[in-house]
Design an enzyme around this catalytic site. Structure first.
Site, PDB file in Angstrom:
ATOM      1  N   GLN A 101     -52.808  -7.184  31.403  1.00  0.00           N
ATOM      2  CA  GLN A 101     -52.751  -8.269  32.369  1.00  0.00           C
ATOM      3  C   GLN A 101     -54.100  -8.449  33.055  1.00  0.00           C
ATOM      4  O   GLN A 101     -54.275  -9.368  33.851  1.00  0.00           O
ATOM      5  CB  GLN A 101     -51.671  -7.971  33.413  1.00  0.00           C
ATOM      6  CG  GLN A 101     -50.285  -7.804  32.825  1.00  0.00           C
ATOM      7  CD  GLN A 101     -49.289  -7.317  33.858  1.00  0.00           C
ATOM      8  OE1 GLN A 101     -48.721  -8.105  34.610  1.00  0.00           O
ATOM      9  NE2 GLN A 101     -49.066  -6.004  33.907  1.00  0.00           N
ATOM     10  N   ASN A 102     -55.046  -7.556  32.768  1.00  0.00           N
ATOM     11  CA  ASN A 102     -56.349  -7.574  33.420  1.00  0.00           C
ATOM     12  C   ASN A 102     -57.299  -8.550  32.729  1.00  0.00           C
ATOM     13  O   ASN A 102     -57.166  -8.819  31.533  1.00  0.00           O
ATOM     14  CB  ASN A 102     -56.953  -6.176  33.426  1.00  0.00           C
ATOM     15  CG  ASN A 102     -56.074  -5.180  34.182  1.00  0.00           C
ATOM     16  OD1 ASN A 102     -55.279  -5.569  35.042  1.00  0.00           O
ATOM     17  ND2 ASN A 102     -56.199  -3.909  33.860  1.00  0.00           N
ATOM     18  N   VAL A 103     -58.260  -9.035  33.479  1.00  0.00           N
ATOM     19  CA  VAL A 103     -59.223 -10.011  32.957  1.00  0.00           C
ATOM     20  C   VAL A 103     -60.646  -9.442  32.965  1.00  0.00           C
ATOM     21  O   VAL A 103     -61.618 -10.185  32.843  1.00  0.00           O
ATOM     22  CB  VAL A 103     -59.163 -11.329  33.767  1.00  0.00           C
ATOM     23  CG1 VAL A 103     -57.821 -12.018  33.584  1.00  0.00           C
ATOM     24  CG2 VAL A 103     -59.440 -11.098  35.251  1.00  0.00           C
ATOM     25  N   HIS A 119     -53.852 -12.740  30.210  1.00  0.00           N
ATOM     26  CA  HIS A 119     -54.334 -13.755  31.148  1.00  0.00           C
ATOM     27  C   HIS A 119     -55.759 -14.199  30.874  1.00  0.00           C
ATOM     28  O   HIS A 119     -56.368 -14.869  31.708  1.00  0.00           O
ATOM     29  CB  HIS A 119     -54.220 -13.233  32.584  1.00  0.00           C
ATOM     30  CG  HIS A 119     -52.803 -12.951  32.993  1.00  0.00           C
ATOM     31  ND1 HIS A 119     -52.456 -11.868  33.790  1.00  0.00           N
ATOM     32  CD2 HIS A 119     -51.644 -13.586  32.688  1.00  0.00           C
ATOM     33  CE1 HIS A 119     -51.143 -11.872  33.975  1.00  0.00           C
ATOM     34  NE2 HIS A 119     -50.635 -12.904  33.308  1.00  0.00           N
ATOM     35  N   CYS A 130     -64.386 -30.441  25.899  1.00  0.00           N
ATOM     36  CA  CYS A 130     -64.654 -30.177  24.479  1.00  0.00           C
ATOM     37  C   CYS A 130     -64.109 -28.832  24.007  1.00  0.00           C
ATOM     38  O   CYS A 130     -64.154 -28.544  22.807  1.00  0.00           O
ATOM     39  CB  CYS A 130     -66.149 -30.265  24.200  1.00  0.00           C
ATOM     40  SG  CYS A 130     -67.135 -28.926  24.937  1.00  0.00           S
ATOM     41  N   GLY A 217     -50.435   1.298  35.342  1.00  0.00           N
ATOM     42  CA  GLY A 217     -51.073   0.651  36.480  1.00  0.00           C
ATOM     43  C   GLY A 217     -50.593  -0.751  36.769  1.00  0.00           C
ATOM     44  O   GLY A 217     -51.372  -1.583  37.222  1.00  0.00           O
ATOM     45  N   SER A 219     -47.505  -2.950  38.843  1.00  0.00           N
ATOM     46  CA  SER A 219     -46.362  -2.883  39.752  1.00  0.00           C
ATOM     47  C   SER A 219     -45.135  -3.587  39.184  1.00  0.00           C
ATOM     48  O   SER A 219     -44.023  -3.387  39.657  1.00  0.00           O
ATOM     49  CB  SER A 219     -46.726  -3.513  41.100  1.00  0.00           C
ATOM     50  OG  SER A 219     -46.964  -4.901  40.942  1.00  0.00           O
TER      51      SER A 219
END
Length: 283
Positions: A101-103, A119, A130, A217, A219
């Site tokens: 889920q981390n970016v 994500h 474009c 890690g 929740s």
């Protein structure tokens, strides 16, 4: 004799074909704050929505000013012991895939390869016209050139932007796509924007094909991650959760470990190595 939580975790992971679902808590030891864990801090600014971003030049100015400051910390972050341990589990052939889920790109920086960024990633920028994707580093060079005398600092939020005042944002110059002049957006999923369905389907497929699901890690307080735990539970896939604090998936978990991620995962890899002995060809 009752097994320790680490021994139970090793017994589950050691069987292989483990799907990993990671969240912000895995990156706190790299200096990136999380949302709800021990390092989480209350947001001082409302999260940017996709609708506001595309509908308001002032909203884009505010976002890019905050993100420009936040990138200094996110871009310098390095993988911690937890990321390196996950990469080691993959290298040993124990993982079915990693859904994050981390970016922040830290799984890949640690050497992991089978990573699905649910994500998206802050290290890329996409043109909304474009659709060309370019490195974030290139945009940062352009923003620095467009704002040579602008400087600001503020607390960093988990999603990579900084808390700035209206006065700090004033005068910041945004740049557009060099190819078509379209609006640039980080290649991440904003609030009010859906994760592409093929990506979600790919994540579900990883979970469905796994022998176990290991949550690290997160929740699990929002549907974005919890749906994969719910899927695993519905399929009878055993679930283990390592997180500091309770999670929304604890009721479905076979095992929960409330402990720091780096030390726990390092201990896990060490225990698995001790059980399996040296790898073939090792001296």
């Amino acid at each position: 004799m009752t097994k320790s939580p680490l021994a139970e975790l090793a017994g589950l992971v050691g069987q292989g074909r483990v799907a990993v679902l990671s969240g912000a808590g895995l990156s706190t030891e790299s200096g990136i704050p999380d949302y709800r864990g021990p390092t989480g801090r209350s947001r001082r600014a409302e999260p940017m929505t996709y609708q506001r971003f595309v509908g308001s030049a002032e909203a884009r100015r505010r976002y890019w000013a905050r993100s420009h400051v936040g990138w200094r910390q996110i871009g310098r972050a390095r993988p911690n012991a937890g990321h390196r341990a996950v990469a080691e589990l993959e290298r040993r052939g124990l993982l079915a895939g990693i859904v994050t889920q981390n970016v922040d790109g830290l799984h890949q920086a640690a050497g992991a390869r089978q990573v699905i960024e649910l994500h998206g990633g802050l290290d890329r920028v996409v043109c909304l016209s474009c659709r060309e994707r370019t490195p974030r580093a290139e945009l940062e060079r352009r923003l620095l050139a467009a704002n040579p005398d602008w400087a600001a600092s503020g607390l960093i939020n988990p999603d990579g932007d900084a808390v700035l005042t209206d006065a700090q944002v004033e005068g910041f110059q945004v740049v557009d796509c060099t190819g078509c002049g379209g609006l640039l957006k980080p290649d991440v999923v904003f609030f009010g924007e859906n994760v592409p369905k093929p990506r979600v389907d790919e994540c579900f497929a990883v979970v469905a094909g796994a022998r176990a699901l290991l949550v690290l890690g997160s929740s699990l307080m929002i549907k974005s991650g919890l749906r994969f735990v719910s899927k695993a539970a519905a399929l009878g896939v055993p679930i283990a959760i390592v997180n500091q604090g309770p999670t929304g998936g604890d009721a479905d978990a076979l095992l929960t470990v409330d402990a720091p991620l780096g030390a726990t995962l390092t201990g896990l890899t060490a225990l698995l190595e001790a059980r399996s002995g040296p790898e073939p060809g090792a001296q």
